[in-house]
Design a protein around this motif. Structure first.
Motif, mmCIF file in Angstrom:
data_model
loop_
_atom_site.group_PDB
_atom_site.id
_atom_site.type_symbol
_atom_site.label_atom_id
_atom_site.label_comp_id
_atom_site.label_asym_id
_atom_site.label_seq_id
_atom_site.Cartn_x
_atom_site.Cartn_y
_atom_site.Cartn_z
ATOM 1 N N THR A 432 -0.608 12.210 -17.696
ATOM 2 C CA THR A 432 -0.297 13.535 -17.155
ATOM 3 C C THR A 432 0.498 13.345 -15.872
ATOM 4 O O THR A 432 0.513 12.252 -15.284
ATOM 5 N N ASN A 433 1.119 14.398 -15.421
ATOM 6 C CA ASN A 433 1.860 14.311 -14.171
ATOM 7 C C ASN A 433 0.933 14.017 -13.002
ATOM 8 O O ASN A 433 1.275 13.235 -12.107
ATOM 9 N N ALA A 434 -0.252 14.614 -13.012
ATOM 10 C CA ALA A 434 -1.217 14.361 -11.940
ATOM 11 C C ALA A 434 -1.701 12.916 -11.967
ATOM 12 O O ALA A 434 -1.835 12.271 -10.916
ATOM 13 N N PHE A 435 -1.965 12.391 -13.169
ATOM 14 C CA PHE A 435 -2.401 11.002 -13.307
ATOM 15 C C PHE A 435 -1.341 10.055 -12.756
ATOM 16 O O PHE A 435 -1.659 9.081 -12.053
ATOM 17 N N ALA A 436 -0.078 10.340 -13.072
ATOM 18 C CA ALA A 436 1.014 9.492 -12.582
ATOM 19 C C ALA A 436 1.094 9.530 -11.064
ATOM 20 O O ALA A 436 1.231 8.490 -10.400
ATOM 21 N N THR A 437 0.987 10.716 -10.482
ATOM 22 C CA THR A 437 1.065 10.852 -9.023
ATOM 23 C C THR A 437 -0.092 10.142 -8.339
ATOM 24 O O THR A 437 0.093 9.390 -7.367
ATOM 25 N N THR A 438 -1.288 10.351 -8.861
ATOM 26 C CA THR A 438 -2.481 9.748 -8.268
ATOM 27 C C THR A 438 -2.410 8.225 -8.269
ATOM 28 O O THR A 438 -2.857 7.570 -7.312
ATOM 29 N N ASN A 439 -1.824 7.664 -9.323
ATOM 30 C CA ASN A 439 -1.824 6.208 -9.476
ATOM 31 C C ASN A 439 -0.476 5.546 -9.155
ATOM 32 O O ASN A 439 -0.290 4.364 -9.433
ATOM 33 N N GLY A 440 0.410 6.300 -8.545
ATOM 34 C CA GLY A 440 1.681 5.732 -8.127
ATOM 35 C C GLY A 440 2.561 5.289 -9.273
ATOM 36 O O GLY A 440 3.283 4.287 -9.165
ATOM 37 N N LEU A 441 2.518 6.029 -10.390
ATOM 38 C CA LEU A 441 3.325 5.704 -11.566
ATOM 39 C C LEU A 441 4.552 6.601 -11.629
ATOM 40 O O LEU A 441 4.525 7.741 -11.161
#
Length: 540
Positions: A432-441
């Motif tokens: 997800t976009n949030a998952f990517a942001t949270t994990n620096g992806l």
């Protein structure tokens, strides 16, 4: 039981038999047949010949950072020179001439054949003409655009190459016609499984348009947005058609006999081989002749691209632990990795029924590909496992990439429609976009990663690096293999290791990519000699 497309000998004689270099200089009279082109059977037989040009299983991935063979090749080591002739050039013009011949002569059947039937086989021909031109422009850039059969006096034989933009326009026109006139997969059914459908034309258009859209974007030319929109629209049309879906069985079985036939809705275009040694079209020895014997071995670079099951790369995931034994490499990973790579305990071959560790004398990376591995096929060296040439999975990642490259973003809903369906198959957490942001992806990088692992060993990686303009960065890197598990590999005096104990297969000094010339292939010298109006690509 799937239907085998039968290639008619008389058709081959009529439509082939050409050297293709000089863009076909045979006199028109040598292939004319006034008694042919009278019925649907004639049209179908003529179209059948075009299917012989569908590509077989190959080792093209050794040109990329996904694989390496027993020896260096002149593409990855930068040593190739402009060839006198090139089958990639000549064979595609053979295909184009055969397709042009059908487009020109199919209307002769009008007296006894419905227009819809004539349009159908004309559409097949136009699909294959587009196929040939895409193969040409992908490699060589500007090439002669020939839309009719030529005789010895044709002025086109001495004309300069057409701009790539004009060639792509023609490709789109041909594929749009094919999408309008060809039957659906459902209508083709079992009886005509293997023939090109309307969704095959759309899916191929999506592939073509994504290539040119991203290539023009990252190489700074042309109209990237136009091509990217065409890619997204074509891919979405395939999705909305509901004609296809992901294979419901194991990913490994997708490349075995259980994954073949009309019952597998994931296959959009396949090269058919047959159903058994007694009922076959042709056979291949891809597993024994290319994988088991080391002509194509997976690299550490490819292995490292597989995510942990928490959706994070090995450099970020708390699940990742440095391997102690060879099976540790697969622990808590995307299950497509263990379906693509051999691991201890997998069935292997007649003389070694169970795999333990890759023999470094053949599999120099310490890894071995597993896709298509079949013990019976190893024994007979006559496999009938079909080659999936275009799968619905590709359509999904194409749609995701085209949307992201076009808009600079992609919604979670579209990630669920595309990337996350594939990650679910591999047992990997959603993106997800949030998952990517949270994990620096980076979402773009994760879409590219998904494409890489889903389509691994299927011949895409080299061309992806070219269109993304990352070949100059990725290809000159050293080729590394598996961690060297001494207790399992044994004493091997010839193996080179890095300081952190990974197998060093090829040092960076032996890998070269010149960005000033290597993004296009050289035109064959004989073609330039035959037509001085053709100009060699820059740097060659």
């Amino acid at each position: 039981m799937k239907t085998i497309i039968k290639y008619i000998g008389i058709t081959v004689t009529m439509l082939a038999g050409l050297p293709a270099c000089e863009v076909e200089r045979l006199p028109e009279t040598s292939i004319s047949d006034q008694t042919y082109w009278r019925s649907e059977g004639d049209l179908k037989s003529a179209a059948n010949y075009l299917y012989t040009f569908l590509p077989a299983w190959s080792t093209e991935d050794v040109w990329s950072d996904d694989a390496i063979g027993l020896a260096s090749n002149n593409i990855s080591d930068g040593s190739r020179l402009a060839p006198a002739t090139d089958g990639n050039y000549n064979t595609n013009y053979n295909l184009i001439r055969a397709a042009n011949n059908i487009v020109e002569k199919a209307p002769r059947a009008a007296a006894s054949t419905d227009k819809a039937i004539i349009d159908r086989y004309t559409a097949e021909a136009r699909f294959f003409r587009a196929w040939g031109y895409y193969n040409l422009v992908q490699r060589f850039g500007d090439v002669p655009l020939i839309l009719k059969t030529l005789d010895e006096t044709a002025p086109e034989l001495s004309a300069p190459a057409s701009p790539r933009a004009a060639i792509f326009e023609q490709i789109y026109q041909d594929l749009d016609f094919a999408a309008q006139k060809l039957p659906t997969h459902t209508v083709l059914g079992t009886a005509d499984f293997g023939r090109i459908s309307n969704t095959a034309a759309l899916a191929f258009k999506a592939r073509v348009a994504l290539f040119e859209g991203t290539r023009s974007k990252y190489h700074n030319y042309g109209e990237p947005a136009k091509h990217l929109k065409a890619a997204a629209d074509a891919a979405k049309a395939v999705i909305d058609s509901k004609q296809h879906d992901l294979f419901t069985g194991a990913y490994f079985d997708l490349f075995q006999m259980p994954g073949e036939g009309r019952q597998n809705r994931e296959n959009v275009i396949v090269k058919q081989y047959g159903v058994s040694l007694t009922e076959r079209v042709v056979t291949h020895s891809y597993y024994r002749g290319s994988l088991e014997n080391g002509n194509m071995n997976p690299t550490k670079s490819l292995a490292d691209s597989y995510l942990m099951k928490d959706g994070l790369p090995i450099t970020k995931s708390p699940l990742y632990k440095a391997p102690v034994v060879s099976t540790d490499v697969f622990v808590d990973r995307d299950t497509r990795m263990s379906d693509t790579f051999m691991k201890k305990g997998d069935p292997m071959m007649t003389t070694k029924p169970i795999f333990d560790i890759a023999p470094l004398v053949f599999n120099k990376t310490g890894f071995m590909f597993r896709k298509t591995a079949n013990v019976d096929d190893w024994n007979t060296q006559a496999s009938t496992i079909d080659r999936p040439i275009l799968r619905y999975a590709e359509v999904l990642v194409t749609y995701a990439e085209a949307l992201y490259e076009l808009n600079g973003s992609i919604s979670d809903a579209d990630l669920d429609l595309t990337v996350n369906r594939l990650r679910q198959r591999g047992g990997v957490a959603k993106l997800t976009n949030a998952f990517a942001t949270t994990n620096g992806l980076n979402i773009r990088d994760e879409i590219r990663r998904e494409r890489r692992v889903e389509l691994a060993q299927e011949g895409f990686r080299y061309w992806d690096l070219l269109r993304w303009k990352t070949a100059e960065t990725e290809l000159p890197k050293p080729v590394l293999g598996n961690y060297f598990f001494k207790a399992e590999f044994g004493t091997v005096t010839s193996v080179k290791l890095t300081s952190d104990n990974y197998i060093l297969v090829q040092e960076a000094s032996f890998r070269k990519f010149d960005p000033n010339k290597d993004y296009l292939w050289p035109l064959p010298i004989n073609e330039i000699a035959l037509n001085p109006a053709l100009k060699q690509n820059k740097g060659w």
